[in-house]
Enzyme design. Structure first.
Site, mmCIF file in Angstrom:
data_model
loop_
_atom_site.group_PDB
_atom_site.id
_atom_site.type_symbol
_atom_site.label_atom_id
_atom_site.label_comp_id
_atom_site.label_asym_id
_atom_site.label_seq_id
_atom_site.Cartn_x
_atom_site.Cartn_y
_atom_site.Cartn_z
ATOM 1 C CG HIS A 80 -1.792 1.176 1.382
ATOM 2 N ND1 HIS A 80 -3.112 1.165 0.987
ATOM 3 C CD2 HIS A 80 -1.551 2.420 1.849
ATOM 4 C CE1 HIS A 80 -3.643 2.367 1.224
ATOM 5 N NE2 HIS A 80 -2.719 3.148 1.753
ATOM 6 C CD GLU A 81 1.634 3.614 3.711
ATOM 7 O OE1 GLU A 81 1.819 4.694 3.115
ATOM 8 O OE2 GLU A 81 0.589 3.369 4.366
ATOM 9 C CG HIS A 122 0.216 6.321 -0.480
ATOM 10 N ND1 HIS A 122 -0.766 7.145 -0.979
ATOM 11 C CD2 HIS A 122 -0.369 5.582 0.498
ATOM 12 C CE1 HIS A 122 -1.902 6.913 -0.314
ATOM 13 N NE2 HIS A 122 -1.700 5.966 0.581
ATOM 14 C CD GLU A 178 -5.786 5.341 0.663
ATOM 15 O OE1 GLU A 178 -4.784 6.070 0.846
ATOM 16 O OE2 GLU A 178 -5.991 4.305 1.323
HETATM 17 MG MG MG Z 1 -3.088 5.319 2.216
#
Ligand code: MG
Length: 509
Positions: free
Chosen positions: A271-272, A275, A301
């Site tokens: 997830h990170e 980003h 996101e």
């Molecule tokens: Mg996030």
């Protein structure tokens, strides 16, 4: 790289020159924020908070500098002779100045005071499962946010003004439209998941403990597989994983190792990474300018959810992941790829948002959106929130909190004064699914062959390189040809949860 290449207009060059101090302050504050979450000794918090407040006030003053505003207005008048990047600079600066000027210093100070106390009280209230402790703070916070909405102004709904702070141009009716489609579709999908029985609500691997050193090796190996640029990025540990960017050549992510259920560390990393990749792939010529970073929370996101759920929890990722799990964690060797797929795709209607899976997650967000909207309209009073919450979550997910810590007090956001933020999480899922559709959906060659480099380039071309050049809705229109709609997300979930189980071998093999 010289900014002259794409910023040619004299007034724009002057704006960028002036902006550089604002950028530098932001750069320093990002580093202070990273340090606060990672290595700062505990007692440093008081001085750090004061330094933040001073620097933020300084930033506000620089943003409100009449000289800067004059230049921005001048450039806007000459809009016809600007290129897209230059128009982006004007758009972002106008918005930044408008927001800074709209909210009086007195209100900012009051908000800072209330929220810094509220965060402490919220922690205590949550640990004691006692809403009454937090109630007076929530009342003040809602009042402050309502005042803020009035100061900022809106056309249709006061909540629009708050949504816009996190997601430029997002309106209450956009979010309503998304949930009107998404909520009933999700409920149907959940029923089907239950009756099909393929996706488990719990997997035995969730209970397995792992060795932290081995997990650190695994995380490193995954990043190597992603060709993480170690000269431009760091990975550290923190209680709540996050990504922060100091600039296009200094992006930092954090992970957390809990010692149990390795997928939690893996997917918070992936997830990170999503980003971070966004910031890493912004056109470097935009560095130090108002458009030199991700455009909004929702688009950001979208990138993280795309990597976490669509790439990382997709059937195409399983062999790649299993190879690395087997090497470092070991006990996954006795599970076949289909079992690993089921392990990383459990679906469990439950109480806690941060533990929610990709199907139920949006229902948690819908609940918060519904409550926030009503609080801001004044149709729900803060004292009514716990009961409203419990009834609504039961209606949505069939589970009822045993206490308010599992209900209305579970999230930190309101204590920070963040009202209008939650919808960007669902927006992320909406954006990720739209990207998936444009990439080819179930037939995407890039995904089916897991061409990681091509996936990165695809994202760079369409989304990342632009930074904040285009407003979020315009970016989606230009780059993906989509409007804000739940359509693609519903199609994605239906494909993955209703169709894929019957042909999983085609995708995993
Ligand atoms: Mg996030």
């Amino acid at each position: 790289m010289p900014i002259g290449e794409i910023f040619r207009h004299d007034t724009i060059k002057k704006i960028i020159l002036k902006y550089k101090t604002i950028w530098a302050l932001g750069h320093a504050m990002a580093l202070m924020g990273w340090d606060l979450e990672t290595y700062m000794p505990q007692d440093g918090i008081k001085d750090r908070s004061e330094a933040f407040a001073e620097l933020e006030a300084l930033r506000q003053r620089l943003v409100k500098d009449p000289e800067l505003e004059k230049l921005v207005n001048e450039a806007e008048k000459d809009s016809g002779s600007l290129n897209d990047y230059e128009r982006g600079v004007v758009r972002v600066m106008k918005r930044t100045i408008r927001i800074a000027k709209a909210i009086p210093e007195e209100l900012i100070r009051r908000e800072a005071k209330v929220t810094s106390e509220a965060t402490v009280v919220w922690k205590r209230a949550k640990s004691k499962a006692n809403f009454d402790l937090f109630k007076p703070y929530l009342e003040q916070i809602v009042e402050i946010q309502r005042e803020k909405a009035e100061k900022l102004g809106y056309e249709e709904h006061p909540y629009d003004a708050l949504l816009d702070l996190y997601e430029e141009g997002l309106r209450t009716r956009d979010v309503e439209k998304i949930f009107n489609e998404l909520v009933p579709a999700t409920k149907k999908i959940l029923e089907a998941i239950r009756s099909m029985g393929f996706y488990p609500s719990h997997h035995p691997l969730e209970d397995r403990e792992y060795d932290i050193d081995a997990a650190q090796q695994l995380i490193r190996d995954i990043l190597v597989g992603f060709e993480w640029p170690w000269n431009r990025g760091r990975v550290d540990e923190s209680a709540h994983p996050f990504t922060i960017e100091m600039g296009v050549n200094d992006i930092r992510i954090t992970v957390r190792y809990e010692g149990r259920d390795i997928k939690r560390a893996v997917y918070s990393l992936v997830h990170e990474y999503g980003h971070a990749l966004y910031e890493l792939q912004v056109d470097p010529r935009l560095a130090h300018t108002p458009i030199g970073g991700g455009v909004s929370m929702g688009i950001h996101e979208g990138q993280s959810r795309f990597w976490e759920n669509i790439v990382g929890r997709g059937p195409w990722f399983i062999k790649w992941l299993k190879e690395r799990l087997d090497k470092h964690i070991g006990y996954t060797k006795s599970y076949d790829p289909v079992e690993i797929y089921r392990y990383v795709n459990t679906v469990r209607p439950d109480l806690i948002r941060v533990d929610a899976d990709e199907v139920t997650y949006n229902l948690h967000i819908y609940l918060r959106f519904d409550i926030e909207k009503k609080l801001i309209e004044g149709t729900l009073h803060p004292s009514e929130v716990p009961m409203y919450w419990d009834n609504k979550i039961e209606e949505l997910l069939g589970v009822r909190p045993r206490n308010v810590a599992e209900g209305a007090l579970q999230d930190i956001h309101w204590s920070h004064g963040s009202i209008g933020y939650f919808p960007t999480y669902t927006l992320g899922n909406v954006v990720a699914a739209a990207m998936w559709t444009r990439m080819g959906g179930p037939d995407s060659e890039l995904l089916r062959k897991l061409k990681l480099r091509s996936i990165r380039n695809w994202l760079k071309e369409r989304i990342h390189q632009w930074g904040a050049t285009y407003a979020p809705k315009e970016l989606l229109r230009r780059s993906l040809g989509v409007e804000l709609t739940a359509k693609y997300l519903v199609e994605y979930l239906e494909w993955k949860y209703l169709e894929l189980p019957n042909k999983l071998n085609e995708y995993i093999a």
